[in-house]
Design an enzyme around this catalytic site. Structure first.
Site, short mmCIF file in Angstrom:
data_model
loop_
_atom_site.label_atom_id
_atom_site.label_comp_id
_atom_site.label_asym_id
_atom_site.label_seq_id
_atom_site.Cartn_x
_atom_site.Cartn_y
_atom_site.Cartn_z
N ARG A 12 0.84 -1.21 0.00
CA ARG A 12 0.00 0.00 0.00
C ARG A 12 0.87 1.26 0.00
O ARG A 12 0.65 2.19 -0.77
CB ARG A 12 -0.93 0.00 1.22
CG ARG A 12 -2.09 -0.96 1.11
CD ARG A 12 -2.86 -1.03 2.43
NE ARG A 12 -2.11 -1.83 3.39
CZ ARG A 12 -2.34 -3.12 3.63
NH1 ARG A 12 -3.30 -3.74 3.00
NH2 ARG A 12 -1.62 -3.79 4.50
N THR A 96 9.05 1.20 8.11
CA THR A 96 8.50 -0.12 8.48
C THR A 96 8.41 -0.22 10.00
O THR A 96 9.36 0.12 10.70
CB THR A 96 9.39 -1.24 7.92
OG1 THR A 96 9.47 -1.08 6.51
CG2 THR A 96 8.84 -2.62 8.26
N THR A 97 7.27 -0.70 10.48
CA THR A 97 7.08 -0.81 11.93
C THR A 97 7.06 -2.29 12.33
O THR A 97 7.09 -3.17 11.48
CB THR A 97 5.76 -0.12 12.35
OG1 THR A 97 4.68 -0.73 11.64
CG2 THR A 97 5.79 1.36 12.08
N HIS A 152 -6.56 1.54 13.18
CA HIS A 152 -6.03 1.35 11.84
C HIS A 152 -6.90 0.36 11.06
O HIS A 152 -7.74 -0.31 11.64
CB HIS A 152 -4.58 0.83 11.89
CG HIS A 152 -3.57 1.89 12.19
ND1 HIS A 152 -3.26 2.28 13.47
CD2 HIS A 152 -2.82 2.68 11.37
CE1 HIS A 152 -2.36 3.25 13.43
NE2 HIS A 152 -2.08 3.53 12.17
N LYS A 156 -3.58 -4.16 8.87
CA LYS A 156 -2.32 -3.85 9.56
C LYS A 156 -1.89 -5.04 10.39
O LYS A 156 -2.68 -5.63 11.13
CB LYS A 156 -2.51 -2.60 10.45
CG LYS A 156 -1.21 -2.15 11.12
CD LYS A 156 -1.33 -0.77 11.74
CE LYS A 156 -0.09 -0.36 12.52
NZ LYS A 156 1.14 -0.31 11.72
P1 NAD Z 1 1.73 -3.79 2.95
O1 NAD Z 1 1.58 -5.14 3.58
O2 NAD Z 1 0.65 -3.30 2.02
O3 NAD Z 1 3.09 -3.72 2.12
C1 NAD Z 1 4.30 -4.28 2.54
C2 NAD Z 1 5.01 -4.79 1.31
O4 NAD Z 1 6.33 -5.17 1.66
C3 NAD Z 1 4.31 -6.01 0.71
O5 NAD Z 1 4.05 -5.81 -0.67
C4 NAD Z 1 5.32 -7.11 0.94
O6 NAD Z 1 5.28 -8.12 -0.05
C5 NAD Z 1 6.63 -6.32 0.90
N1 NAD Z 1 7.76 -7.07 1.45
C6 NAD Z 1 7.75 -8.05 2.39
N2 NAD Z 1 8.99 -8.55 2.58
C7 NAD Z 1 9.80 -7.88 1.72
C8 NAD Z 1 11.18 -7.97 1.41
N3 NAD Z 1 11.97 -8.86 2.02
N4 NAD Z 1 11.70 -7.12 0.49
C9 NAD Z 1 10.91 -6.23 -0.15
N5 NAD Z 1 9.57 -6.13 0.06
C10 NAD Z 1 9.03 -6.95 0.99
O7 NAD Z 1 1.94 -2.76 4.13
P2 NAD Z 1 1.86 -1.17 4.08
O8 NAD Z 1 0.52 -0.73 4.56
O9 NAD Z 1 2.38 -0.68 2.78
O10 NAD Z 1 2.89 -0.80 5.24
C11 NAD Z 1 4.24 -1.19 5.16
C12 NAD Z 1 4.94 -0.84 6.46
O11 NAD Z 1 4.97 0.57 6.62
C13 NAD Z 1 4.24 -1.38 7.72
O12 NAD Z 1 5.22 -1.74 8.66
C14 NAD Z 1 3.43 -0.20 8.21
O13 NAD Z 1 3.15 -0.25 9.59
C15 NAD Z 1 4.39 0.91 7.87
N6 NAD Z 1 3.79 2.23 7.74
C16 NAD Z 1 4.55 3.26 8.19
C17 NAD Z 1 4.11 4.55 8.04
C18 NAD Z 1 5.00 5.67 8.51
O14 NAD Z 1 4.64 6.86 8.35
N7 NAD Z 1 6.15 5.36 9.07
C19 NAD Z 1 2.87 4.81 7.44
C20 NAD Z 1 2.12 3.74 6.98
C21 NAD Z 1 2.61 2.45 7.12
#
Ligand code: NAD
Length: 263
Positions: A12, A96-97, A152, A156
């Protein structure tokens, strides 16, 4: 043009990062990576982000030289990005969290060699809220109970949110509390509230992008500070701002307050 790599490109956040970076026309996405075996490997990063063909396919590993890596993936993706960034001396922006303490230690260790901006939340508003919550907690003091609620979307994976913990940490630092001692997750049973305790409550419903409330309550009144993110783009804009900021910095672990000059 800043050369960037996006880790977690099909996720996302990864898709919105690609879309806004392409729209901005000041970034050149040189690499977009996903976990090995992912269905979207080989697809065009622009098409995946819904903004038309860009000419860069999603691959399974970082490799190309870039100015900065932007990571919104899973902890395994962050570890892979850390290895690449350390080896190639490339700055990293990671959002990433849900990292374990040992994974977090790896981030800190890598930051001794490269500049890393890490933030549980890249929105400007939340970073101002982190400071506001600390100031309010300090001023209201001990008579006020503190509780944090976060909501959320149903997808999540980690709970509570990294932002909720960051808020608790900020309040603990401001009030001289020990985070591990003060923090509890949820509440059940017959245990009365301990003085100084901070409970974090996590709700997961529908497609909520991200909401945080910090409640300060005493006998007679409640103060509530709250923040709602209306779309993921607010986080992406912050991450792109961090990406601009981190290029050329000396090694170290920075956060959004450094980027925004809030320290
Ligand atoms: P998501 O599950 O939609 O996307 C995560 C992606 O990472 C997936 O497509 C997955 O296949 C990929 N991935 C997994 N392992 C991987 C690897 N080894 N190498 C490359 N890609 C890999 O999740 P999301 O909603 O996009 O959120 C991602 C992260 O960001 C979460 O930890 C979320 O909590 C965090 N987040 C942080 C903020 C911020 O402002 N810091 C905001 C939103 C989300």
């Amino acid at each position: 043009m800043r050369k960037i790599a996006i880790a977690g490109a099909a996720g996302r956040m990864g898709r919105r990062t690609a879309a806004l970076a392409i729209e901005a026309e000041t970034y050149d996405i040189v690499a977009a990576v996903e976990q090995p075996g992912h269905d979207d490997i080989g697809r065009d990063v622009g098409e995946l982000a819904g903004v038309g063909k860009f000419g860069v396919p999603v691959t399974a590993a970082l490799g190309e030289a870039v100015d900065v890596v932007i990571d919104f993936s899973l902890p395994e993706g962050t570890l892979a990005a850390l290895t690449f960034c350390r080896k190639s001396r490339t700055p990293l922006v990671t959002g990433t969290t849900g990292l374990t303490p040992s994974q977090q230690a790896e981030v800190a260790d890598t930051a001794s060699e490269v500049a890393i901006v890490q933030a549980a939340n890249f929105s400007v508003g939340i970073n101002v809220l982190l400071q506001a919550a600390a100031a309010v907690a300090r001023t209201l003091g001990e008579p006020y109970d503190v509780e944090i609620a976060e909501t959320h979307h149903r997808f999540k994976r980690d709970a509570p949110s990294g932002t909720a913990i960051a808020l608790a940490r900020s309040i603990c630092e401001a009030t001289g509390r020990d985070l591990d001692e003060a923090l509890i997750f949820g509440r059940e049973g017959h245990q009365p509230r301990r003085p100084g305790e901070i409970a974090v409550h996590a709700l997961r419903v529908g497609d909520t992008v991200g909401e945080h409330q910090v409640l300060f309550g005493t006998l007679g009144e409640t103060v509530c500070l709250s923040h709602s993110a209306h779309s993921r783009d607010t986080f992406v804009r912050g991450a792109l701002r961090a990406a601009e900021w981190v290029v050329g910095r000396t090694p170290g672990l920075y956060d959004m307050r450094d980027v925004l000059g809030l320290r």
